[in-house]
Design a protein around this motif. Structure first.
Motif, PDB file in Angstrom:
ATOM      1  N   HIS A  23      -0.010  14.677   1.573  1.00 17.29           N
ATOM      2  CA  HIS A  23       0.206  13.664   0.541  1.00 17.29           C
ATOM      3  C   HIS A  23       1.716  13.506   0.362  1.00 17.29           C
ATOM      4  N   VAL A  24       2.253  12.418   0.933  1.00 13.31           N
ATOM      5  CA  VAL A  24       3.697  12.186   0.909  1.00 13.31           C
ATOM      6  C   VAL A  24       4.068  11.474  -0.387  1.00 13.31           C
ATOM      7  N   VAL A  25       5.060  12.016  -1.089  1.00 12.88           N
ATOM      8  CA  VAL A  25       5.483  11.501  -2.388  1.00 12.88           C
ATOM      9  C   VAL A  25       6.970  11.144  -2.317  1.00 12.88           C
ATOM     10  N   ASP A  26       7.341  10.015  -2.901  1.00 18.49           N
ATOM     11  CA  ASP A  26       8.752   9.653  -3.008  1.00 18.49           C
ATOM     12  C   ASP A  26       9.350  10.456  -4.159  1.00 18.49           C
ATOM     13  N   GLY A  27       9.950  11.597  -3.843  1.00 20.06           N
ATOM     14  CA  GLY A  27      10.477  12.483  -4.864  1.00 20.06           C
ATOM     15  C   GLY A  27      11.656  11.906  -5.614  1.00 20.06           C
ATOM     16  N   SER A  28      12.256  10.830  -5.094  1.00 20.81           N
ATOM     17  CA  SER A  28      13.402  10.212  -5.758  1.00 20.81           C
ATOM     18  C   SER A  28      12.980   9.149  -6.763  1.00 20.81           C
ATOM     19  N   ASN A  29      11.678   8.818  -6.803  1.00 17.99           N
ATOM     20  CA  ASN A  29      11.168   7.792  -7.705  1.00 17.99           C
ATOM     21  C   ASN A  29      10.737   8.444  -9.015  1.00 17.99           C
ATOM     22  N   ASP A  32     -11.780  15.714  -2.026  1.00 18.47           N
ATOM     23  CA  ASP A  32     -11.951  17.159  -1.907  1.00 18.47           C
ATOM     24  C   ASP A  32     -11.324  17.749  -0.653  1.00 18.47           C
ATOM     25  N   ILE A  33     -10.724  16.902   0.170  1.00 12.16           N
ATOM     26  CA  ILE A  33     -10.070  17.409   1.382  1.00 12.16           C
ATOM     27  C   ILE A  33      -8.795  18.140   0.973  1.00 12.16           C
ATOM     28  N   PRO A  34      -8.539  19.326   1.527  1.00  9.73           N
ATOM     29  CA  PRO A  34      -7.330  20.086   1.180  1.00  9.73           C
ATOM     30  C   PRO A  34      -6.061  19.258   1.384  1.00  9.73           C
ATOM     31  N   GLN A  35      -5.085  19.475   0.501  1.00  2.07           N
ATOM     32  CA  GLN A  35      -3.839  18.709   0.560  1.00  2.07           C
ATOM     33  C   GLN A  35      -2.619  19.637   0.510  1.00  2.07           C
ATOM     34  N   ILE A  36      -1.569  19.175   1.149  1.00  2.00           N
ATOM     35  CA  ILE A  36      -0.228  19.718   0.946  1.00  2.00           C
ATOM     36  C   ILE A  36       0.618  18.569   0.431  1.00  2.00           C
ATOM     37  N   LEU A  37       1.318  18.786  -0.675  1.00  2.00           N
ATOM     38  CA  LEU A  37       2.200  17.760  -1.218  1.00  2.00           C
ATOM     39  C   LEU A  37       3.551  17.844  -0.523  1.00  2.00           C
ATOM     40  N   VAL A  38       4.010  16.715  -0.014  1.00  2.00           N
ATOM     41  CA  VAL A  38       5.304  16.647   0.660  1.00  2.00           C
ATOM     42  C   VAL A  38       6.195  15.697  -0.144  1.00  2.00           C
ATOM     43  N   PHE A  39       7.106  16.286  -0.939  1.00  2.00           N
ATOM     44  CA  PHE A  39       8.029  15.474  -1.723  1.00  2.00           C
ATOM     45  C   PHE A  39       9.188  15.060  -0.827  1.00  2.00           C
ATOM     46  N   ASN A  40       9.162  13.800  -0.415  1.00  2.00           N
ATOM     47  CA  ASN A  40      10.123  13.275   0.556  1.00  2.00           C
ATOM     48  C   ASN A  40      11.363  12.710  -0.153  1.00  2.00           C
ATOM     49  N   LYS A  41      12.321  12.299   0.652  1.00  2.00           N
ATOM     50  CA  LYS A  41      13.580  11.666   0.206  1.00  2.00           C
ATOM     51  C   LYS A  41      14.447  12.631  -0.591  1.00  2.00           C
ATOM     52  N   LEU A  42      14.476  13.884  -0.133  1.00  2.00           N
ATOM     53  CA  LEU A  42      15.333  14.894  -0.751  1.00  2.00           C
ATOM     54  C   LEU A  42      16.798  14.478  -0.663  1.00  2.00           C
TER      55      LEU A  42
END
Length: 389
Positions: free
Chosen positions: A284-290, A311-321
């Motif tokens: 799950h890609v997230v715009d961490g700068s927003n 219910d599918i397992p997720q890893i959160l990926v906070f992008n745009k570091l």
């Protein structure tokens, strides 16, 4: 509105605050959507209401204000941030004496412009047909009901409307049949991957979170990526080799989600989103700068629930570091995040600079090894070290 993409039609943006928490008071996202479709926003207007007006959505007084503002700025079309009923759309056009469209049609138009694959074009066509079928009278003046002979109701116009509805229904049926064939082909491909014991990972996230850039960085592909909404629509799948796991996995980049995604698109894009439904793990890609990332994350979760992938397992990926100011950078780049009572591992990365990608690859390899060696369901939530949000 297709012509708008060509000539940069000047539009007035309108948003109505009904007290919902996700209301975009600046109409920023609607403006980005309009620009993505080739439109030119020249003015914005927001108002508050307890409930939509049945006839004009905003009421006659506000409709007059919209018409005055449009004339003042030279706008030739009005675009609403909410979905309008066919009757409201028709009444507004008569009152304002100019075309009126809503967020739903705008998203459909963008998808129509961006779809490249045969499957994507079919899915868009189906959604557009379903949307336009409710607006036959508004779209084509020759479909207006006409009065027949003495004591008769209907006449040629009524027959024409029946004919067009039948044509739309036939087109929907044909498009559905063609989509079924494509879905069967995809199912065959998925079965082949399952026979090869392939671990499937899908990238999901709000549009413009950087999914395609991350996809390219991980697999060194050349999928189209741009800083705009819905830069890519068609699912792309590549093999990603994870050295720590000693094997390759299947990585898919899917269409971005957005607030108030038209239900017709959710249904029509079932085949594309099937890659997410059948995944062993979701990134799950997230715009961490927003600053609005929590709301965007919730919208993604909402769509995942609608398509049966919650219910599918997720890893959160906070992008745009790389887009964060030094004082905004997190103290640790790997931690956990509480999402609706579910503790999910989170990693901070920059797909553009490459920072954090090695840690992401290690996390993926750990999931693959755990699934293979322990026999547990792939990707059962494993907490990463660090703080909890």
């Amino acid at each position: 509105m297709t012509s708008a993409a060509v000539d940069g039609t000047r539009v007035l943006l309108v948003g109505v605050d009904f007290g919902l928490p996700h209301f975009d008071g600046e109409l920023e996202e609607l403006g980005l959507l309009a620009q993505t479709a080739g439109l030119q926003p020249v003015a914005r207007l927001t108002c508050k209401r307890k409930a939509p007006d049945a006839a004009l959505f905003v009421g006659s007084g506000k409709a007059d204000e919209i018409r005055t503002l449009a004339q003042m700025h030279g706008a030739v079309e009005v675009l609403f941030d909410q979905s309008l009923s066919p009757a409201q759309q028709r009444n507004l056009e008569r009152h304002l004496e100019m075309p009126v469209n809503d967020r739903t049609l705008l998203i459909l138009e963008i998808f129509a412009q961006r779809a490249r694959s045969h499957e994507g074009k079919l899915q868009v066509e189906l959604a557009r047909l379903q949307y336009l079928s409710t607006r036959l009278v508004r779209r084509w003046s020759h479909l207006e009901r006409q009065t027949g002979g003495i004591g008769a109701r209907g006449g040629p116009g009524e027959k024409q409307i029946e004919l067009d509805r039948r044509m739309i229904a036939d087109a929907v049926k044909r498009t559905r049949e063609r989509l079924v064939k494509v879905q069967r082909q995809r199912a065959t491909q998925r079965r082949q991957r399952e026979r090869r014991d392939t671990f499937n990972i899908s990238l999901v996230g709000y549009t413009n979170a950087g999914k395609s850039t991350l996809f390219n960085a991980l697999v060194k592909a050349r999928a189209y990526a741009a800083d705009q909404l819905f830069a890519t629509l068609d699912t792309t799948t590549r093999q990603l080799y994870l050295g720590e796991a000693g094997r390759s996995v299947s990585l898919s980049d899917t269409v971005g989600f957005i607030r108030d995604l038209p239900h017709g698109l959710v249904d029509a894009f079932q085949a594309t989103l099937q890659e997410a439904i059948d995944a062993d793990l979701l990134l799950h890609v997230v715009d961490g700068s927003n600053a609005g990332f929590p709301e965007q994350m919730e919208q993604v979760q909402k769509v995942l629930r609608e398509i049966g992938a919650a219910d599918i397992p997720q890893i959160l990926v906070f992008n745009k570091l790389d887009a964060l100011a030094p004082e905004q950078r997190p103290p640790v780049l790997e931690d956990s995040y509480d999402m609706d009572g579910r503790l999910l591992p989170r990693l901070f990365v920059s797909a553009r600079s490459g920072e954090g990608l090695d840690a992401l690859r290690r996390a993926l390899a750990s999931r693959v090894l755990a699934a293979a060696q322990d026999g547990m369901p792939p990707g059962d939530d494993v907490e990463l070290p660090g703080a909890t949000a």
